[in-house]
Scaffold this motif. Structure first.
Motif, short mmCIF file in Angstrom:
data_model
loop_
_atom_site.label_atom_id
_atom_site.label_comp_id
_atom_site.label_asym_id
_atom_site.label_seq_id
_atom_site.Cartn_x
_atom_site.Cartn_y
_atom_site.Cartn_z
N TRP A 141 -3.07 -105.14 74.53
CA TRP A 141 -2.75 -103.78 74.13
C TRP A 141 -3.96 -103.02 73.62
O TRP A 141 -4.05 -101.80 73.78
CB TRP A 141 -1.61 -103.76 73.12
N GLU A 142 -4.93 -103.71 73.01
CA GLU A 142 -6.12 -103.02 72.50
C GLU A 142 -6.92 -102.40 73.64
O GLU A 142 -7.37 -101.25 73.55
CB GLU A 142 -6.99 -103.97 71.68
N LYS A 143 -7.10 -103.15 74.73
CA LYS A 143 -7.81 -102.63 75.90
C LYS A 143 -7.02 -101.49 76.54
O LYS A 143 -7.59 -100.49 76.95
CB LYS A 143 -8.06 -103.75 76.91
N ALA A 144 -5.70 -101.64 76.61
CA ALA A 144 -4.85 -100.59 77.18
C ALA A 144 -4.99 -99.30 76.38
O ALA A 144 -5.08 -98.21 76.95
CB ALA A 144 -3.39 -101.05 77.23
N ALA A 145 -5.02 -99.41 75.05
CA ALA A 145 -5.17 -98.22 74.20
C ALA A 145 -6.54 -97.57 74.40
O ALA A 145 -6.65 -96.34 74.50
CB ALA A 145 -4.98 -98.59 72.74
N GLU A 146 -7.56 -98.38 74.51
CA GLU A 146 -8.92 -97.87 74.73
C GLU A 146 -9.00 -97.11 76.06
O GLU A 146 -9.57 -96.02 76.13
CB GLU A 146 -9.90 -99.04 74.73
N LEU A 147 -8.43 -97.68 77.10
CA LEU A 147 -8.45 -97.04 78.42
C LEU A 147 -7.61 -95.76 78.43
O LEU A 147 -8.00 -94.75 79.02
CB LEU A 147 -7.98 -98.01 79.50
N LYS A 182 -1.22 -80.94 78.63
CA LYS A 182 -0.15 -81.94 78.70
C LYS A 182 -0.70 -83.32 79.08
O LYS A 182 -0.25 -84.34 78.55
CB LYS A 182 0.94 -81.51 79.68
N HIS A 183 -1.67 -83.36 79.98
CA HIS A 183 -2.33 -84.62 80.35
C HIS A 183 -2.93 -85.26 79.09
O HIS A 183 -2.71 -86.44 78.83
CB HIS A 183 -3.42 -84.33 81.39
N ARG A 184 -3.69 -84.48 78.33
CA ARG A 184 -4.34 -85.02 77.13
C ARG A 184 -3.31 -85.45 76.08
O ARG A 184 -3.44 -86.51 75.47
CB ARG A 184 -5.30 -83.99 76.54
N GLN A 185 -2.27 -84.65 75.88
CA GLN A 185 -1.22 -85.01 74.92
C GLN A 185 -0.56 -86.33 75.31
O GLN A 185 -0.34 -87.20 74.46
CB GLN A 185 -0.17 -83.91 74.83
N MET A 186 -0.22 -86.45 76.59
CA MET A 186 0.46 -87.66 77.06
C MET A 186 -0.40 -88.90 76.85
O MET A 186 0.06 -89.89 76.27
CB MET A 186 0.83 -87.53 78.54
N TRP A 187 -1.65 -88.83 77.30
CA TRP A 187 -2.50 -90.02 77.21
C TRP A 187 -2.91 -90.35 75.77
O TRP A 187 -3.04 -91.52 75.42
CB TRP A 187 -3.70 -89.88 78.14
N ASN A 188 -3.08 -89.34 74.92
CA ASN A 188 -3.35 -89.63 73.51
C ASN A 188 -2.12 -90.26 72.85
O ASN A 188 -2.24 -91.18 72.04
CB ASN A 188 -3.78 -88.36 72.76
N TRP A 189 -0.93 -89.77 73.20
CA TRP A 189 0.30 -90.37 72.67
C TRP A 189 0.41 -91.82 73.13
O TRP A 189 0.76 -92.70 72.33
CB TRP A 189 1.51 -89.55 73.13
N ILE A 190 0.13 -92.06 74.40
CA ILE A 190 0.19 -93.44 74.93
C ILE A 190 -0.79 -94.32 74.16
O ILE A 190 -0.45 -95.44 73.76
CB ILE A 190 -0.07 -93.46 76.44
N ALA A 191 -2.01 -93.84 73.95
CA ALA A 191 -3.00 -94.62 73.19
C ALA A 191 -2.53 -94.87 71.77
O ALA A 191 -2.57 -96.01 71.27
CB ALA A 191 -4.35 -93.90 73.20
N ASP A 192 -2.06 -93.81 71.09
CA ASP A 192 -1.60 -93.94 69.70
C ASP A 192 -0.42 -94.90 69.58
O ASP A 192 -0.39 -95.75 68.68
CB ASP A 192 -1.19 -92.57 69.14
N GLU A 193 0.55 -94.75 70.46
CA GLU A 193 1.74 -95.60 70.39
C GLU A 193 1.43 -97.05 70.79
O GLU A 193 2.05 -97.98 70.28
CB GLU A 193 2.86 -95.04 71.26
N THR A 194 0.49 -97.23 71.69
CA THR A 194 0.08 -98.58 72.05
C THR A 194 -0.50 -99.29 70.82
O THR A 194 -0.17 -100.45 70.55
CB THR A 194 -0.95 -98.55 73.20
#
Length: 131
Positions: A113-119, A14-26
């Motif tokens: 947003w690019e840096k936010a997605a990378e992080l 769930k941690h990985r799903q959430m953060w990948n979704w955040i990166a993708d949506e960002t």
């Protein structure tokens, strides 16, 4: 917060799903997406938001038997934050309180947003902490 009784493996997934979704949506929306937005858009009908919007913190609290957030629960965190800090490893790289990847993401300027997605992607890919 009610116990969610997720296994360590479920929490990590769930941690990985959430953060990948955040990166993708960002990237998709060209703006920094927050953890709250993740839960607003993805929380199942019978699910509750985890403690401080973090599956790892929820799991840690349940494992420690402390349902209120405190530094003592961090020893049970299933994520390796690449930190030498004794508590709040997600926030600090070491006990001198130098910033860790989550803190860097948290304070990324909204327009960057690019840096936010990378992080966010880095957070998603953090390894499991050895038990």
């Amino acid at each position: 917060m009610k116990s969610q009784n997720l296994t360590r493996e479920q929490v990590i997934t769930k941690h990985r799903q959430m953060w990948n979704w955040i990166a993708d949506e960002t990237i998709k929306r060209k703006r920094k997406i927050t953890k709250q937005e993740y839960f607003n858009e993805n929380l199942g009908e019978n699910e509750e938001q985890p403690l401080v919007n973090c599956y790892a913190c929820q799991y840690s609290a349940e494992q420690s038997g402390i349902i209120l957030f405190s530094d003592n629960i961090c020893q049970f965190c299933p994520i390796d934050w690449n930190s030498n800090a004794h508590c709040l490893m997600c926030l600090y790289s070491d006990d001198s309180c130098s910033d860790n990847v989550f803190t860097l993401w948290q304070y990324t300027i909204i327009g960057n947003w690019e840096k936010a997605a990378e992080l966010a992607r880095q957070i998603a890919e953090l390894p499991e902490r050895k038990e």
